[in-house]
Scaffold this active site. Sequence first.
Site, short mmCIF file in Angstrom:
data_model
loop_
_atom_site.label_atom_id
_atom_site.label_comp_id
_atom_site.label_asym_id
_atom_site.label_seq_id
_atom_site.Cartn_x
_atom_site.Cartn_y
_atom_site.Cartn_z
CD1 TRP A 19 16.80 12.75 10.88
CD2 TRP A 19 18.94 12.56 11.52
NE1 TRP A 19 16.82 12.63 12.25
CE2 TRP A 19 18.12 12.52 12.67
CE3 TRP A 19 20.33 12.46 11.67
CZ2 TRP A 19 18.63 12.39 13.96
CZ3 TRP A 19 20.84 12.34 12.96
CH2 TRP A 19 20.00 12.30 14.08
CG MET A 20 15.60 6.53 10.47
SD MET A 20 15.65 4.83 9.84
CE MET A 20 17.07 4.19 10.74
CG ASP A 22 12.02 8.75 17.51
OD1 ASP A 22 13.22 8.99 17.61
OD2 ASP A 22 11.14 9.36 18.15
CG ASP A 153 6.92 10.93 20.93
OD1 ASP A 153 6.81 11.67 19.94
OD2 ASP A 153 7.90 10.96 21.70
CD GLU A 204 12.08 12.53 23.66
OE1 GLU A 204 12.07 13.69 23.25
OE2 GLU A 204 12.99 11.72 23.35
CD1 TRP A 286 17.27 11.57 21.27
CD2 TRP A 286 18.08 12.73 19.53
NE1 TRP A 286 16.31 11.56 20.29
CE2 TRP A 286 16.78 12.27 19.21
CE3 TRP A 286 18.78 13.47 18.58
CZ2 TRP A 286 16.17 12.54 17.98
CZ3 TRP A 286 18.17 13.73 17.35
CH2 TRP A 286 16.89 13.27 17.06
#
Length: 481
Positions: A19-20, A22, A153, A204, A286
Amino acid sequence: NLYNEPFRPQLHFSPKAHWMNDPNGMVYFNHTYHLFFQYYPGGTVWGPMHWGHAISKDLVHWQQLPIALYPDSLGYIFSGSAVVDSNNTSGFGKNGKIPLVAIFTHHDPKGERAGTDNFQNESIAYSLDEGRTWTKYSGNPVLKNPGIRDFRDPKVMWYAKDKKWVMTLATKDHITFYSSRDLKTWAKESEFGKEIGAHGGVWECPDLFPLKLNGKQYWVLVVNLNPGGPNGGSATQYFVGQFDGEQFVPVDDQIKWLDYGPDEYAGITWNNTGSRKIFLGWMSNWSYATQVPTASWRSAMTIPRDLKLISIDGNILLTSMPVKAILKLKQQPILAGNVHVKKIYAGNTKASTTAGRYLLDLQTNSLNDFALELANSNNEKLIIGFDKNANQYFIDRTKAGVHDFNKDFAGIFKAPRFVANKSVKLTLVVDRASVEIFADGGATVMTCIFFTEKPLNKVSILSDSAIRIKSLSIAGLKSIW
Ligand code: FRU
């Protein structure tokens, strides 16, 4: 070639496995572009976050390296940035070696489960070997949460005028700016955004950087938003304004989107690239990211894009175009000029030589409705077009392969046209499972992923009214792997 599974992008960075999400810590250092990323090496859905690592010399070919940052007693390693601390303000440099310093969010899952509101804090780590190994600072966290659930972030930049670091932090429904002399002690400067911009979800992954327009300097504040994007789910908005080291003041109160498509998120720019600003985002949403039908890995990044400011009737917009470096992948183009499309121009079927991976440039001679149909022999098709009455571009992926994994996936996505020119200019970067549309020199951008059984290697132009195509070029692109 390990990268040859069904749907595997051939032009875009994707992790070998797992999984990847940002992009993180993007920084240019010693002739190398570093790309770190939110990574879960234990599966193909989101999990305890690490920072994966990849490098490139040209922004086109990528090499994945071992994991850079692992979760620890303070929590998972969430998104953040990296800086080149040339003046060794942090004191982490040794024997003249310049430290790379990563600034990231420590997300404590225990605190989250316990229902506290201070489980996200900012921490730092440094590397003296070009990002291969990292040492976390013993004084972490360096910025403590004052009681805001979404406090994350950090994007840090050097503000030369005041010889200080400025951190742009996403703090739930607004941005908070902090500053520091040494990356270890941070003081609050100001807040921005509670009453401006799009607020359909949580703010974000922000970014702040200067860009010139006709010799005058402006500041661009990028704010990612989830959900609440223009076509549903997550998306990237931006503000143009002024920043004086303490406060950001926008030039207008319009809502602007860097990319109107459904599949660009968490995008920010590379640090340390001088006056050039290069942007890259996560090519997913998302709303369905954890359900897309790839088997051993999940998600890719967008093509890196050069950002510029333009002004249209006094309205300042941020444009994006693919970095020029991708042109070196170009194969012999299939060209057509002065085509008069009445109903259907069944594009040169030689596009089938492109393996569904090409750069398409098109310019019309008039402003009429038209669409490009990217299709295959299974009659799977993706339709990209211009609607003159609505003055909008659109992408229709309702017939572009599998979509039953999520009810929000199939759809028609729209974006405004901003320029007043009497001709439409489109640049498309088509990979195995994605298209990025750059209209009118990047004034309107849309990114869209799709999952067709076979590559889309048949190109047709459709038009109900008559339209003249001034030029059309389709060039296959070599795989980067
Ligand atoms: C954005 C985001 C960030 C967070 C990271 C966690 O996609 O939610 O706000 O740091 O992903 O993986």
